[in-house]
Design an enzyme around this catalytic site. Structure first.
Site, PDB file in Angstrom:
ATOM      1  CG  HIS A 111      -1.117  -0.676  76.082  1.00 53.31           C
ATOM      2  ND1 HIS A 111      -2.177  -0.669  75.076  1.00 53.31           N
ATOM      3  CD2 HIS A 111      -1.492   0.373  76.761  1.00 53.31           C
ATOM      4  CE1 HIS A 111      -3.166   0.351  75.291  1.00 53.31           C
ATOM      5  NE2 HIS A 111      -2.770   0.924  76.478  1.00 53.31           N
TER       6      HIS A 111
ATOM      7  CB  SER B 174      13.499 -30.018  76.225  1.00 54.89           C
ATOM      8  OG  SER B 174      13.948 -30.296  74.879  1.00 54.89           O
TER       9      SER B 174
ATOM     10  CE  LYS C  58      12.856 -24.550  76.332  1.00 52.57           C
ATOM     11  NZ  LYS C  58      12.013 -25.085  75.281  1.00 52.57           N
TER      12      LYS C  58
ATOM     13  CD  GLU D 138       3.859 -24.079  78.080  1.00 54.71           C
ATOM     14  OE1 GLU D 138       3.883 -25.003  77.164  1.00 54.71           O
ATOM     15  OE2 GLU D 138       5.026 -23.470  78.032  1.00 54.71           O
TER      16      GLU D 138
END
Ligand code: ARG
Length: 459
Positions: free
Chosen positions: A156, A277, A283, A290
């Site tokens: 979980h 970024s 970043k 992804e």
């Protein structure tokens, strides 16, 4: 470029119709298989006396020249052709005249295209299998390196029990082993020769299908001519197996993305596999992971396309089936692309062991071991579970951990506790003692690696 089926038509095909009907843009990638298949067919026609032997040899050798000319760039595939089969036959006929026109004896584009796709997909399946093996090897290597690296295991997404990073990686290796198995299985059914099914009803010529099968490296020949030209199960199976591969890569990507976050900081990706970024200078984004996660959607879409195209068409060939190629080639290309980026990304990522260890120290992930310690002292597990629960509540109340509670505090909850509890709940001990088959101990990780490497060698 002329169509092969001109005879009964009086008018030229409308340009829009030709563009709509044509498959050359996506089936030209099968040129090598189309030509190789035609060479085998021509030689068989000669050997069986269906066409003159010398002519069949002429066809075969000219096809080999056409193949070389396409490969070298000397011959450009005409993108106005209806499909690759039309182009190759047209080129052969332009070069050999009437002899070239004999190639299509005892054959239809229906069994020809079925053959070509199987040949292409056999090659692609073998290539993907090899790439998966490479990823599994990388995982095994990393797992050995981290067989004793402690991290929290989750259920979980809540810290649950201590495991090793090596064990976590080997879970993915186990998934990928099943993928390899599935692909090998799909390959078996792909490896059946459809050529000789004709348009749908076989042929009256004395063809030798077995000879063509062995010439082209097929295990057997299809047993029913209608099925031979209608069957695209091998595409569905491959697309399914590839979808499952993408489920696995996507789940792995999701974990890597989480592990890269400041909140986890379990791994750091190599600069070569991260992006920045345009506005936020701090970043470092896990774009590759992804994208792999995102591209899984394409592959599932391709499977849905194929299932939907096939589900309602009557036997035998229908033009709907031309839609098979873009979908299955897209799945194949996407999975290959994903693996090409994913494997080196995993290979080069830095594992931040200390952060994993620190995260494992929080969240009472040794609570089960604490209960097991009481079970070792003779207490039934359910009572041990309850006592440990009380201790956890006490820790939360006092801002302590199971490691920092005093023996008195332990004894107050259950008199069976003594100093030995500290060793029992030590994370290293907790992991080392997990020796059951398939558990996360370093010893077990080593065993898993051994098993996995042996398995991919035999596959
Ligand atoms: N381009 C076609 C396809 O990919 C080849 C088979 C054509 N057969 C036919 N009967 N029109 O399916």
């Amino acid at each position: 470029m002329a169509q092969l089926w001109k005879g009964r038509f009086k008018k030229e095909l409308a340009k829009e119709t030709n563009d709509f009907n044509s498959s050359i843009k996506f089936d030209s990638r099968m040129f090598e298989e189309d030509i190789t298949g035609s060479i085998a067919h021509a030689l068989m026609l000669g050997a069986q006396g269906i066409i003159d032997k010398a002519e069949s040899e002429k066809i075969a050798s000219e096809l080999a020249v056409i193949l070389e000319d396409i490969k070298s760039g000397k011959l450009k595939i005409d993108m106005e052709s209806e499909d690759i089969h039309t182009f190759v036959e047209g080129e052969l006929t332009a070069r050999l005249g009437d002899t070239g026109k004999r190639l299509h004896t005892a054959r239809s584009r229906n069994d020809q295209v079925a053959l070509d796709i199987r040949m292409v997909l056999k090659k692609e399946t073998a290539e993907i299998t090899e790439s998966l093996k490479k990823l599994v090897e990388v995982l095994c290597e990393k797992a050995l390196e981290h067989k004793a690296t402690i991290m929290p295991g989750y259920t979980h997404l809540q810290r649950a029990q201590p495991i090793t990073f090596g064990h976590h990686l080997m879970a993915y290796a186990a998934m990928l082993l099943r993928d390899i198995d599935r692909l090998n299985d799909a390959y078996k059914r792909m490896n059946v020769l459809p050529l000789g099914s004709g348009a749908l009803a076989g042929t009256t010529y004395p063809i030798d299908r077995e000879a063509v099968a062995s010439q082209l490296g097929f295990d057997s020949v299809s047993q029913n001519s209608l099925d031979g030209v209608s069957d695209r199960d091998f595409c569905l199976e491959l697309a399914s197996a590839l979808s499952i591969v993408m489920v696995h890569l996507s789940r792995f990507s999701e974990e890597i993305i989480m592990w890269c976050s400041w909140e986890f900081k379990f791994v750091e990706l190599d600069d070569a596999f991260s992006t920045g970024s345009s506005i936020m200078p701090q970043k470092k984004n896990p774009d590759i992971a992804e994208l792999v996660r995102g591209k899984s959607g394409r592959v599932f879409g391709d499977l849905t396309t194929l299932l939907t195209v096939m589900k309602g068409i009557p036997l035998a060939y229908n033009k709907d089936m031309q839609e098979d190629k873009e979908a299955i080639f897209d799945s194949v290309d996407t999975v290959k692309m994903c693996l090409n980026a994913f494997t080196p990304m995993v290979e080069t990522m830095t594992v931040l062991k200390d952060n994993m260890r620190a995260a494992a120290a929080k969240g009472f992930i040794n609570a089960t071991d604490c209960a097991d310690y009481l079970v070792g002292k003779g207490l039934p597990f359910r009572d041990a579970y309850k006592a440990t629960g009380e201790l956890v509540a006490l820790c939360i109340d006092k801002g302590l951990t199971l490691e920092t509670l005093s023996v008195e505090e332990y004894k107050n909850v259950c008199s069976l506790f003594d100093e030995g509890v500290y060793d029992a709940i030590n994370l290293e001990t907790c992991v080392m003692k997990r020796l059951s088959e398939g558990a996360p101990s370093p010893e077990s990780v080593e065993k898993q690696v051994k098993f996995t490497l042996a398995k991919i060698k035999e596959e």
